[in-house]
Write a protein that holds these residues in place. Structure first.
Motif, PDB file in Angstrom:
ATOM      1  N   ILE A 146     -42.263 -40.391 -23.779  1.00 27.83           N
ATOM      2  CA  ILE A 146     -43.023 -40.844 -25.079  1.00 27.83           C
ATOM      3  C   ILE A 146     -43.438 -42.127 -24.784  1.00 27.83           C
ATOM      4  CG2 ILE A 146     -43.007 -41.165 -27.495  1.00 27.83           C
ATOM      5  CD1 ILE A 146     -41.011 -38.825 -27.637  1.00 27.83           C
ATOM      6  N   ALA A 147     -42.677 -43.083 -24.161  1.00 25.21           N
ATOM      7  CA  ALA A 147     -42.784 -44.495 -24.244  1.00 25.21           C
ATOM      8  C   ALA A 147     -43.776 -44.514 -22.979  1.00 25.21           C
ATOM      9  CB  ALA A 147     -41.487 -45.101 -23.721  1.00 25.21           C
ATOM     10  N   ALA A 148     -43.995 -43.688 -22.052  1.00 30.63           N
ATOM     11  CA  ALA A 148     -44.941 -43.898 -20.879  1.00 30.63           C
ATOM     12  C   ALA A 148     -46.440 -43.370 -21.364  1.00 30.63           C
ATOM     13  CB  ALA A 148     -44.810 -43.079 -19.872  1.00 30.63           C
ATOM     14  N   MET A 149     -46.524 -42.765 -22.574  1.00 35.17           N
ATOM     15  CA  MET A 149     -47.600 -42.126 -23.264  1.00 35.17           C
ATOM     16  C   MET A 149     -48.001 -42.813 -24.350  1.00 35.17           C
ATOM     17  SD  MET A 149     -49.520 -39.774 -21.447  1.00 35.17           S
ATOM     18  CE  MET A 149     -50.345 -38.873 -22.998  1.00 35.17           C
ATOM     19  N   TYR A 150     -47.106 -43.641 -24.954  1.00 35.88           N
ATOM     20  CA  TYR A 150     -47.443 -44.468 -26.346  1.00 35.88           C
ATOM     21  C   TYR A 150     -48.667 -45.041 -26.493  1.00 35.88           C
ATOM     22  CZ  TYR A 150     -45.622 -46.059 -31.050  1.00 35.88           C
ATOM     23  OH  TYR A 150     -45.436 -46.195 -32.059  1.00 35.88           O
ATOM     24  N   ALA A 151     -48.895 -45.931 -25.493  1.00 38.16           N
ATOM     25  CA  ALA A 151     -50.232 -46.618 -25.597  1.00 38.16           C
ATOM     26  C   ALA A 151     -51.506 -45.650 -25.935  1.00 38.16           C
ATOM     27  CB  ALA A 151     -50.440 -47.386 -24.093  1.00 38.16           C
TER      28      ALA A 151
END
Length: 294
Positions: free
Chosen positions: A169-174
């Motif tokens: 999720i953090a990697a795709m948050y942007a």
């Protein structure tokens, strides 16, 4: 009179004994068929079903089952051969497309640096968009063939599903924020430990998040339960129940999907099943709901 009665009783007793013996043999043969049939279906063996009794009807049933099993094995071998040929063809096609696509993208970069008219620059932008889609499809084709051909057994290890999901999720948050999607995340406080391939699980989560970018109307709910159930759900008013039922089909895309190749969810499900999990999709009250159990 008494002698005649005793004789009748003796004959009846013999007949009952013979019927009991025959019934016992029939039941034994039925148990043998019951035990042998699943084994023959689940193992690649050419040995037929054999019976300990020689009852004509039961032997005929066993012969019919053996013929059906032989036909089923032949069909299975044809399917496996065709599937292997398809995987080889997909790998070859993806490799063959990479070289000309790399050249096209290289020349496009040079062309974009040249002074161009407004119309020419618009045409170049369209070509760039189509080339990027073809590049993405080529990469997905290659990854799909690798997923189906390379076993995960050597990469399995105990991992925290919570940690991998959080990292994905953090990697795709942007990307999610760029598409105005703020995920509503609900995770159990209990650490969910599973013996899985961490990179494969990360790929599954990445594909599910990309799927939300393609189909979400602006929302995304992600839940992780203590029993290992993971649910990705989002509003998708443009989808239908029929379309959702086909989302895991290879190369299937819907009209409103953005830059979809039709392979992302197929790859995700294949990886989950290789890790002995399950994944399915449903359309519930206008929402796309994807559940996976690991």
């Amino acid at each position: 009179m008494e002698l005649w009665l005793e004789s009748c009783i003796a004959v009846l007793a013999v007949l009952v004994l013979l019927l009991c013996i025959r019934l016992h043999l029939v039941k034994k043969a039925a148990r043998e068929i019951h035990a042998a049939l699943p084994e023959k279906l689940n193992t690649d063996t050419n040995t037929p079903i054999t019976l300990s009794c020689r009852d004509k009807d039961l032997c005929l049933l066993a012969d019919t089952l053996n013929q059906s099993l032989e036909q089923l094995r032949a069909m299975q071998h044809c399917f496996e051969q065709g599937n292997a040929q398809l995987q080889t063809a997909i790998t070859s096609i993806s490799h063959d497309l990479r070289t000309p696509l790399t050249a096209i993208c290289g020349y496009l970069e040079l062309l974009e640096k040249e002074p161009l008219s407004a119309a020419s620059r618009q045409y170049v932008a369209i070509i760039r968009e189509r080339a990027d889609v073809m590049t993405q499809l080529t990469e997905e084709l290659f990854r799909y063939s690798v997923v189906l051909s390379v076993p995960l057994a050597q990469s399995l290890q105990e991992v925290s599903v919570n940690r991998i999901l959080e990292g994905s999720i953090a990697a795709m948050y942007a990307v999610l924020k760029r598409h105005r999607i703020t995920p509503d995340i609900s995770m159990t406080d209990h650490t969910v430990l599973r013996t899985l391939d961490p990179s494969a699980l990360s790929r599954v989560f990445s594909n599910l998040l990309n799927n939300a970018v393609k189909y979400s109307d602006g929302d995304l709910s992600i839940t992780l339960s203590e029993d290992g159930t993971i649910i990705f759900s989002n509003t998708a008013a443009a989808l239908s129940e029929v379309e959702v039922g086909r989302l895991f089909d290879r190369f299937y895309t819907v009209e409103n999907a953005k830059n979809a190749t039709g392979l992302g969810l197929s790859i995700a499900r294949a990886l989950v099943e290789q890790m002995h999990g399950q994944m399915d999709a449903a359309y519930e009250a206008g929402r796309l709901v994807i559940r996976m159990q690991i």
